[in-house]
Enzyme design. Structure first.
Site, PDB file in Angstrom:
ATOM      1  CB  VAL A   1      -0.938   0.034   1.228  1.00 57.79           C
ATOM      2  CG1 VAL A   1      -1.771   1.313   1.225  1.00 57.79           C
ATOM      3  CG2 VAL A   1      -1.856  -1.182   1.240  1.00 57.79           C
TER       4      VAL A   1
ATOM      5  N   GLY B   1       3.466   2.187  -1.778  1.00 56.40           N
ATOM      6  CA  GLY B   1       4.888   2.109  -2.104  1.00 56.40           C
ATOM      7  C   GLY B   1       5.818   2.397  -0.950  1.00 56.40           C
TER       8      GLY B   1
ATOM      9  CG  ASP C   1      -3.372  -0.301  -7.758  1.00 57.57           C
ATOM     10  OD1 ASP C   1      -2.592  -1.250  -7.587  1.00 57.57           O
ATOM     11  OD2 ASP C   1      -3.155   0.845  -7.297  1.00 57.57           O
TER      12      ASP C   1
ATOM     13  CE  LYS D   1      -1.672   0.242  -4.493  1.00 60.55           C
ATOM     14  NZ  LYS D   1      -1.146   1.377  -5.304  1.00 60.55           N
TER      15      LYS D   1
END
Length: 436
Positions: free
Chosen positions: A132, A134, A201, A205
């Protein structure tokens, strides 16, 4: 100095970033932790392929069992992506007494409960900070320094591709399709951008964040999700004129024992910190009863930022392993809260529709909206265009923009269907949540 041997599954962009993050800081890590961490084996299905990174060929293997069954490897880093075979590989590693670190949001969102249980049963660790946002250390913060808080909400810009597109639409006036092509050329968007631009995406997350923030198991398929493909220049212009910016917002909030959540384009007031998150950057804004409001901001993707988060988890696991204390750490994912998930809940909504510019049309629209119990906070008519369908009417087609007071999305959808069926409007172009 204790040697910690790591096996890595996958050597794509994130794998290369992870390898580089360790190589460039290996001495500092050793000096700081007293641990000699080395990636000793890497699963590479195509070792003949030039990866653009200097890795000794003897570290490569094409057989995953060379890593999962190696008794000297204590940590497995999974960077294959996707749900399978990644989930199976992680499960086998945990069952073999190896801790697992992953950046795989899809696998954690889909199978995190099972993997967490395996980690607990086998006295090892499962870590997924990089799944989540980066390089932003949001998950570690939620499960350590902020653990004493009860949280009421979490809002995130969790996808760099969509944030880049929306930023460029706002700042440069370009169309969605042109900016998407530009983002693909710059490497911000995949050749197939569906998971990004349709919100999939971000939903993966948000599912993970809901587990950590509220202790509630909500799968990404349960989260109402809408992408950015229908956001147009008229929406961008209205937002700018009205003191908003449009962001693909992943949001969840708890109130009176009920949790609502959604991923959708949202009008965010320019005064809100999230409104100023530009281009490919990510941010997570949380509200806790002790810390009040906090925002975490940084690069949410990219090989090195994500690799940095992966290596942070590896170091954390290695430290606990070296102290023989890994068994006493409860896995981070929680599904035990006495809360009810209610879907999207009630929100303000922005709606842009197209209608013929004829007397009485606005009255007919407001009458139908009122019949559905919808209160209108704002109603605007924009300059129109000539009607190309002269078989039905020669009246120009005009954009009508509304902001509805707090209402459930299902009621909005029913009302808009009613407007279309009664030929009050030609089309409904955009529906977006309004963040207060």
């Amino acid at each position: 100095m204790e040697k910690i041997k790591v096996g890595m599954l996958g050597i794509g962009n994130i794998g290369k970033g992870t390898y580089k993050a360790l190589a460039m800081n290996q001495k500092k890590i050793a000096d700081t932790t007293g641990l000699d961490i080395e990636i000793v084996k890497i699963l590479n299905r195509h070792p003949e392929k030039d990866r653009g990174i200097d890795i000794p060929r003897e570290k490569y293997t094409t057989d995953v069992d060379d890593i999962l069954n190696d008794p000297e490897i204590s940590i497995v880093v999974e960077l294959i992506g996707g749900i399978e075979p990644a989930t199976t590989f992680m499960a086998r590693a945990l069952e073999n007494g190896k801790s697992v670190v992953t950046a795989n949001k899809a696998a954690i969102a889909a199978n995190g409960r099972m993997l967490a249980q395996l980690a607990q049963e086998h006295h090892v660790l499962l870590r997924f900070e990089a799944a989540v946002a980066g390089g932003i250390p949001i998950l570690t913060s939620l499960t350590t320094a902020l653990l004493s808080n009860e949280f009421s909400s979490v809002h995130g810009i969790l996808n760099g591709t969509t944030n880049y597109i929306l930023t460029q639409m706002e700042e440069n006036g370009k169309d969605y399709a042109d900016i998407l092509r530009d983002a693909q050329a710059k490497g911000f968007a995949e050749a197939d951008p569906t998971a990004d631009v349709e919100g999939i995406d971000a939903a993966n997350k948000l599912s993970i964040l809901i587990s950590l923030v509220f202790g509630l198991g909500v799968g990404p398929d349960q989260i109402p999700t809408q992408g950015i493909t229908h956001v147009g220049s008229d929406d961008i212009a209205f937002a700018k004129e009205s003191g908003y910016k449009i962001k693909l917002l992943a949001s969840a909030r708890e109130e009176n024992g009920e949790v609502s959540a959604s991923v959708e384009p949202s009008l965010v007031p320019v005064s809100h910190p999230l409104a100023n998150v530009r281009n490919e950057f990510n941010a997570v804004f949380i509200t806790g009863n002790a810390v009040d409001n906090l925002m975490f901001y940084g690069r949410g993707a990219g090989p090195l930022p994500t690799g940095s988060a992966v290596m942070g988890d590896v170091i954390g696991v290695a430290r606990k392993w070296e102290k023989d204390s890994a068994y006493d750490i409860v896995p981070q994912l929680r599904y035990d809260a006495d809360l009810k998930f209610i879907g999207e809940g009630s929100n303000k909504y922005y709606v842009r529709m197209m209608a013929e510019d004829i007397p009485g049309v606005m009255g007919r629209i407001t009458t139908i909206l009122g019949a559905h119990g919808i209160s209108i906070e704002t109603a605007l008519q924009r300059p129109g265009r000539n009607n190309s369908d002269t078989r039905t009417s020669s009246a120009p087609i005009v954009p009508l923009i509304f902001i509805f007071a707090n209402v459930e999305k299902t009621i909005v959808s029913d009302a808009l269907d009613d407007l279309l069926e009664n030929h009050c409007v030609k089309s409904v172009e955009t529906v977006m949540r309004v963040e207060e």
